[in-house]
Enzyme design. Structure first.
Site, PDB file in Angstrom:
ATOM      1  N   TRP A 248      -1.763   0.729  -8.775  1.00  0.00           N
ATOM      2  CA  TRP A 248      -1.140   1.481  -8.892  1.00  0.00           C
ATOM      3  C   TRP A 248       0.467   1.381 -10.362  1.00  0.00           C
ATOM      4  CZ3 TRP A 248       4.082  -2.110  -7.272  1.00  0.00           C
ATOM      5  CH2 TRP A 248       4.727  -1.873  -7.092  1.00  0.00           C
TER       6      TRP A 248
ATOM      7  N   ASP B 218      -2.334  -7.859  -4.207  1.00  0.00           N
ATOM      8  CA  ASP B 218      -1.236  -7.270  -3.870  1.00  0.00           C
ATOM      9  C   ASP B 218      -1.814  -6.514  -2.286  1.00  0.00           C
ATOM     10  OD1 ASP B 218       0.798  -6.564  -3.515  1.00  0.00           O
ATOM     11  OD2 ASP B 218       0.841  -4.398  -5.440  1.00  0.00           O
TER      12      ASP B 218
ATOM     13  N   LYS C 217       5.081  -0.272   4.546  1.00  0.00           N
ATOM     14  CA  LYS C 217       4.797   0.805   4.421  1.00  0.00           C
ATOM     15  C   LYS C 217       4.153   0.023   6.232  1.00  0.00           C
ATOM     16  CE  LYS C 217       5.307   1.394   0.260  1.00  0.00           C
ATOM     17  NZ  LYS C 217       4.380   1.393  -0.066  1.00  0.00           N
TER      18      LYS C 217
HETATM   19  C1  LMR Z   1       4.027   4.498  -3.536  1.00  0.00           C
HETATM   20  O1  LMR Z   1       3.265   3.956  -4.535  1.00  0.00           O
HETATM   21  O2  LMR Z   1       4.654   5.195  -3.729  1.00  0.00           O
HETATM   22  C2  LMR Z   1       4.455   3.046  -2.627  1.00  0.00           C
HETATM   23  O3  LMR Z   1       3.961   1.955  -2.959  1.00  0.00           O
HETATM   24  C3  LMR Z   1       5.816   3.076  -3.363  1.00  0.00           C
HETATM   25  C4  LMR Z   1       6.442   3.128  -4.282  1.00  0.00           C
HETATM   26  O4  LMR Z   1       7.286   1.809  -4.935  1.00  0.00           O
HETATM   27  O5  LMR Z   1       5.642   3.675  -5.259  1.00  0.00           O
END
Ligand code: LMR
Length: 427
Positions: free
Chosen positions: A154, A235, A271
Site C-alpha cells: 500500500w 497490517d 473496510k
Molecule cells: C486503499 O488502498 O484504497 C484504501 O486503503 C483506502 C486508502 O485510504 O488508501
C-alpha cells in the site's frame, strides 16, 4: 540547509528562494506535494463529468448497484447507541473494551494473549493511525532500525514510516511475470536482511496485489523470522475480506503466535465494517509479561496524546457495540460473507467476460487473487487510456478495486480492458 533538505524530501526544488528577509518569506520554499496515487485516482474520477464514469480506484466496498453500503450491523449498533452520553470516562473504558475485542479477533477468544494480558493495545485512527503509532514506537525505542516493506505494498506505508523518521527498505514479494507470489525471492530477502530487522506483512488480502502466501508458505516465513529474530508487524486492513471468515483470515498471525513471536498488529474497521470515515482501528503489540505490556501501553498512550489527543468517539461506540453484542456480531459476520461473495462473483464474471471477448491474454489471476483488489497487470498507458476513452478510473499501477465492479458494468469494463490491451495481446 535544513530547508533545502526538507524541500528535497517533499519535492518542489524550483520553488525554493534563499533570502535574507526570511520573516517575510516564510513559505517561499514550499512546492506542491506529490499526488497520492489513490486519492489522485479519486480526484480524477470526481472531476470527470461523464455520467458513464466508473470508480475502481478506492478500496471501499460497494454493492451490486455500485453504491456505498451502510451495513445492517452498523444500523443496529447506531440504534443502540443513539442518545448515549459522550462522557470521557465512558470513552476510555469503551476504548479498552474495543481494544480487547479487537485483540481477540486477531488471536482468538481463548488466546493466552488476552487471558494473561500480554498485549499493549490502544485505539487508533483506523489502520493508518495504528501503523503510524507503531512507526513512532519503533523510532522511539529502536532509533537506528529500518522497516522492510513488501515490494509491492500500500503506497501509504512508505509515507507513514518516512514521516515517522524510519528508513525504509523493501523485500521482494510480487512477481509480475506470474502475477503471483515470488516466494523464493521473498524468503531470500528475509534471510539476507540483518538479524533483528522489522518487517511489515499483510496478513490477508494483500493490498495492492491480492496475492497472499499459502498456509504452508506462512509457516516457512514464520520459521525464517525465528531463525533471523526479525520482528513481524502485521497490517490487518482487510480481516474477513479474503475468505469471508474472520478466523481464517487471521491464520497467518496465529501461525506466528504459535511460533512464539512477539507481534505488532494494526487493525482497521474501515473496510470490514464499512466505517472508513469514522477512523476506528487498533494497534496491539505483544509483550513478554503483563508488566512489560502495561509499560508499553503507557508509551503508546503518550505517543498518541502528543499526536492527536484522543480518538473520535462515535465510531468507537459503533465498533464496541458490534463486537460486544453477540447478535450484532453474528450479523456482521454474515454481512462480511455476503460482501466477500459478491466480490468473488465479480472476479469470475470479469474473467469470463474477458475470455468471451477473445482476449488472448491470460486473465486467470483475476480469480486467483483474493480480497478487494485485482492487480490487473495493466500498464500505465493502458490505465490512462481507460480513463480518457472509457471513463474508468483505477490507480496508475493497474490496481482495480473489485468492489466497484457490478453486474451491470462488468461487460463495459471487460470490453474497455480488452480494447486497451489488444495490441499487447497481439505481440
Ligand atoms: C486503499 O488502498 O484504497 C484504501 O486503503 C483506502 C486508502 O485510504 O488508501
Amino acid at each position: 540547509m535544513a530547508a533545502t533538505r526538507t524541500m528535497m524530501r517533499y519535492g518542489g526544488r524550483r520553488w525554493f528562494t534563499s533570502c535574507s528577509s526570511r520573516a517575510l518569506r516564510w513559505w517561499d520554499h514550499v512546492g506542491p506535494a506529490s499526488k497520492d496515487p489513490i486519492t489522485g485516482a479519486i480526484e480524477a474520477f470526481l472531476a470527470d463529468p461523464s455520467p458513464a464514469k466508473i470508480n475502481l480506484g478506492v478500496g471501499a466496498y460497494r454493492d451490486d448497484e455500485g453504491k456505498p453500503v451502510v451495513l445492517q450491523c452498523v444500523r443496529e449498533a447506531e440504534a443502540k447507541v443513539a442518545g448515549s452520553d459522550y462522557l470521557e470516562s465512558v470513552s476510555s473504558c469503551l476504548g479498552s473494551k474495543m481494544v480487547e475485542e479487537s485483540v481477540k479477533l486477531v488471536y482468538g477468544e481463548d488466546s493466552f494473549v488476552f487471558r494473561e494480558q500480554r498485549f499493549a493495545g490502544i485505539q487508533a485512527l483506523s489502520g493508518t493511525g495504528a501503523c503510524r503509532l507503531f512507526a513512532e514506537l519503533q523510532r522511539r525505542f529502536y532509533p537506528d532500525s529500518e522497516i522492510y516493506l513488501p515490494d509491492l505494498t500500500w503506497s501509504n506505508h512508505h509515507n507513514i514510516w518516512r514521516d515517522a523518521g524510519v528508513s525504509r527498505r523493501t523485500f521482494r514479494y510480487y512477481d509480475p511475470e506470474t502475477k503471483g507470489l515470488n516466494f523464493s525471492a521473498l524468503l531470500d530477502d528475509i534471510k539476507n536482511a540483518p538479524s533483528g530487522s522489522f518487517f511489515l506483512l499483510h496478513p490477508c488480502a494483500h493490498n495492492p496485489t491480492g496475492v497472499d502466501p499459502t498456509e504452508e508458505q506462512w509457516r516457512e516465513i514464520s520459521s525464517m523470522f525465528k531463525v533471523k529474530r526479525h520482528f513481524p508487524f502485521f497490517d490487518m486492513a482487510y480481516q474477513g475480506f479474503a475468505s469471508g471468515c474472520l478466523v481464517k483470515d487471521a491464520l497467518s498471525v496465529r501461525i506466528f503466535l504459535e511460533d512464539g513471536h512477539l507481534i505488532g498488529c494494526a487493525q482497521s474497521f474501515a473496510k470490514n465494517m464499512g466505517l472508513y470515515g469514522h477512523r476506528v482501528g487498533c494497534l496491539s503489540v505483544l509483550a513478554n509479561n503483563t508488566v512489560q505490556a502495561s509499560m508499553m501501553r503507557s508509551q503508546l498512550q503518550q505517543i498518541a496524546r502528543s499526536m492527536y489527543g484522543s480518538p473520535p468517539m462515535h465510531g468507537l461506540l459503533l465498533v464496541s457495540t458490534i463486537l460486544t453484542n453477540l447478535e450484532i456480531k453474528a450479523l456482521w459476520e454474515r454481512e462480511l460473507k455476503v460482501m466477500t461473495k459478491r466480490v468473488q462473483t465479480m472476479r469470475t464474471a470479469l474473467r469470463e467476460e474477458l475470455e468471451k471477448l477473445g482476449s488472448s491474454l491470460n486473465w486467470q489471476h483475476v480469480t486467483n487473487q483474493v480480497g478487494m483488489f485485482c492487480f490487473s497487470g495493466l500498464a500505465p498507458n493502458e490505465v490512462e487510456r481507460l480513463r480518457k476513452e472509457f471513463h474508468i478510473y483505477m490507480t496508475i499501477d493497474g490496481r482495480l478495486s473489485m468492489a466497484g465492479v457490478t453486474p451491470s458494468n462488468t461487460t463495459y469494463i471487460a470490453n474497455a480492458i480488452h480494447q486497451v490491451t489488444r495490441e499487447r495481446a497481439r505481440m
